[in-house]
Motif scaffolding. Structure first.
Motif, PDB file in Angstrom:
ATOM      1  N   PRO A  18      -9.398  23.415  14.784  1.00  0.00           N
ATOM      2  CA  PRO A  18      -8.736  22.123  15.020  1.00  0.00           C
ATOM      3  C   PRO A  18      -8.381  21.413  13.725  1.00  0.00           C
ATOM      4  O   PRO A  18      -8.905  21.722  12.652  1.00  0.00           O
ATOM      5  N   ARG A  22      -9.811  15.192  13.920  1.00  0.00           N
ATOM      6  CA  ARG A  22      -9.076  15.643  15.103  1.00  0.00           C
ATOM      7  C   ARG A  22      -7.801  14.831  15.339  1.00  0.00           C
ATOM      8  O   ARG A  22      -6.789  15.372  15.774  1.00  0.00           O
ATOM      9  N   ASP A 160     -16.499  21.968  18.158  1.00  0.00           N
ATOM     10  CA  ASP A 160     -15.035  21.882  18.043  1.00  0.00           C
ATOM     11  C   ASP A 160     -14.341  22.066  19.386  1.00  0.00           C
ATOM     12  O   ASP A 160     -13.306  21.450  19.652  1.00  0.00           O
ATOM     13  N   TYR A 161     -14.901  22.929  20.253  1.00  0.00           N
ATOM     14  CA  TYR A 161     -14.262  23.249  21.531  1.00  0.00           C
ATOM     15  C   TYR A 161     -14.834  22.376  22.658  1.00  0.00           C
ATOM     16  O   TYR A 161     -14.941  22.806  23.790  1.00  0.00           O
ATOM     17  N   GLN A 162     -15.197  21.149  22.305  1.00  0.00           N
ATOM     18  CA  GLN A 162     -15.741  20.188  23.261  1.00  0.00           C
ATOM     19  C   GLN A 162     -15.047  18.852  23.018  1.00  0.00           C
ATOM     20  O   GLN A 162     -14.855  18.449  21.867  1.00  0.00           O
ATOM     21  N   THR A 163     -14.660  18.174  24.073  1.00  0.00           N
ATOM     22  CA  THR A 163     -13.943  16.914  23.898  1.00  0.00           C
ATOM     23  C   THR A 163     -14.923  15.744  23.757  1.00  0.00           C
ATOM     24  O   THR A 163     -16.112  15.848  24.071  1.00  0.00           O
ATOM     25  N   ALA A 174     -11.696  24.389  27.512  1.00  0.00           N
ATOM     26  CA  ALA A 174     -11.633  22.949  27.260  1.00  0.00           C
ATOM     27  C   ALA A 174     -10.323  22.367  27.782  1.00  0.00           C
ATOM     28  O   ALA A 174      -9.286  23.031  27.747  1.00  0.00           O
ATOM     29  N   THR A 176      -7.698  20.784  26.597  1.00  0.00           N
ATOM     30  CA  THR A 176      -7.446  20.720  25.153  1.00  0.00           C
ATOM     31  C   THR A 176      -6.692  19.482  24.688  1.00  0.00           C
ATOM     32  O   THR A 176      -6.799  19.118  23.515  1.00  0.00           O
ATOM     33  N   LEU A 179      -9.011  17.126  23.034  1.00  0.00           N
ATOM     34  CA  LEU A 179      -9.664  17.492  21.785  1.00  0.00           C
ATOM     35  C   LEU A 179      -9.191  16.618  20.620  1.00  0.00           C
ATOM     36  O   LEU A 179      -9.837  16.562  19.574  1.00  0.00           O
ATOM     37  N   TYR A 335      -6.325  24.698  19.771  1.00  0.00           N
ATOM     38  CA  TYR A 335      -6.697  23.934  18.582  1.00  0.00           C
ATOM     39  C   TYR A 335      -5.474  23.358  17.871  1.00  0.00           C
ATOM     40  O   TYR A 335      -5.583  22.871  16.745  1.00  0.00           O
TER      41      TYR A 335
END
Length: 345
Positions: A18, A22, A160-163, A174, A176, A179, A335
């Motif tokens: 990402p 972010r 990183d792969y979690q909001t 996710a 996305t 994110l 990402y």
């Protein structure tokens, strides 16, 4: 025709991690004209009283390594079925049959095969003790999509792969679009007077499955569990009745709202709460009843989500937007960068 949803994407534009921070990702605003902005500019395009709908699903470490005797099997948990059972996708599993047991590597958990419905799927039973599933997930890996390449799992991907909104475990991918959110972006949206409603859709592995038939009407979506609560529905319905706009943060939030709104004729009529499975497949010609704006990332060629955004914003606009994004070096997929789409009239 499937070719309408295809485009050429250089491999170098597929984001492997990402943006940091972010909210520094780019934002392509797709209206009558295209506008290159940044995610931090999102409040500029919203009005006081707009309602932003976010998905609070939490990604679980759903990729498990298992053994059937001496044979290794990869398990991707897809959807909870209740009472310790899961719908799952299996790899290297041609000989796996009903009644077999799979030993989850790195744990003491055992999954019994209850059914083999179709293709590479299975219904697995981890037993009535929740600790068994917890052990299995503790040994699991984050189910990153296949276009994110890792020689070995990275610990950073668990965050990183979690909001920012992740609260209810159950997704294997996710949502996305969310994110990109950070506390400072949320603060800016709140200062603008944007309201927020929270829904849940546990994203399944089917989100990455390509459409293979040229007749897209033959494609069947995997079912995903979702919930629109009474409180969230009330926030959304009050805004709709007053002519305020609904921004769906992600295709998951949009599909849930449109599932709940099926059958409504007047766009200002109340959307009822909903809890259950959705298999809604949105293609051009679909009549949107709930969403006015859509924040979403760039999607895979020939995917169901390309068809969804084409239905929402118009195929011509989407084709032009994606060509522009490739030419301008936007970062693509989970990402990657974001788009803000206005619903076509």
């Amino acid at each position: 025709m499937l070719a309408l949803y295809d485009y050429h994407l250089p491999d170098a534009l597929v984001a492997q991690e990402p943006a940091r921070p972010r909210d520094s990702a780019r934002l392509l605003v797709v209206r009558e004209a295209l506008e290159d902005r940044g995610v931090l500019d999102l409040p500029d395009f919203l009005r006081p009283g707009d309602v932003m709908v976010v998905n609070d699903t939490r990604v679980i470490p759903a990729r498990l390594r298992a053994r059937r005797g001496e044979a290794r099997v990869e398990v991707l948990l897809n959807r909870a079925e209740g009472d310790g059972t899961w719908h799952a996708l299996l790899r290297n599993a041609r000989r796996v049959k009903v009644g077999d047991t799979l030993a989850i590597e790195g744990s003491e958990a055992i999954a019994r095969v209850l059914a083999r419905p179709e293709g590479g799927t299975a219904i697995l039973d981890f037993g009535s003790d929740p600790a068994a599933l917890e052990q299995a997930l503790a040994a699991g890996e984050m189910p990153l999509p296949p276009y994110i390449h890792r020689d070995a799992p990275r610990g950073a991907d668990r965050e990183d792969y979690q909001t920012l909104f992740a609260a209810r475990p159950g997704a294997v991918a996710a949502p996305t679009a969310s994110l990109h959110f950070t506390p400072r972006l949320l603060a800016a949206l709140e200062a603008k007077g944007v309201q927020r409603a929270t829904v849940t859709l546990h994203v399944g592995a089917g989100t990455f499955l390509p459409v293979r038939d040229d007749d897209i009407g033959k494609h069947r979506m995997h079912a995903e569990w979702c919930e629109l609560t009474e409180a969230a529905a009330a926030t959304i319905n009050t805004a709709r009745a007053e002519g305020r706009r609904i921004l769906c943060c992600g295709t998951t939030a949009l599909r849930l709202l449109e599932t709940a709104a099926m059958g409504i004729e007047d766009r200002r009529s109340p959307i009822p709460p909903f809890r259950g499975l959705t298999e809604l497949f949105i293609t051009p010609g679909f009549r949107f009843r709930a969403a006015d704006l859509l924040l979403t990332n760039f999607h895979l060629p020939k995917s169901t989500l390309m068809m969804l955004v084409a239905a929402f914003a118009g195929l011509g606009r989407i084709q032009a937007a994606y060509a522009h994004a490739v030419a301008q070096g936007y970062r693509f997929f989970s990402y990657g960068d974001a788009t803000l789409l206005e619903r076509a009239a």
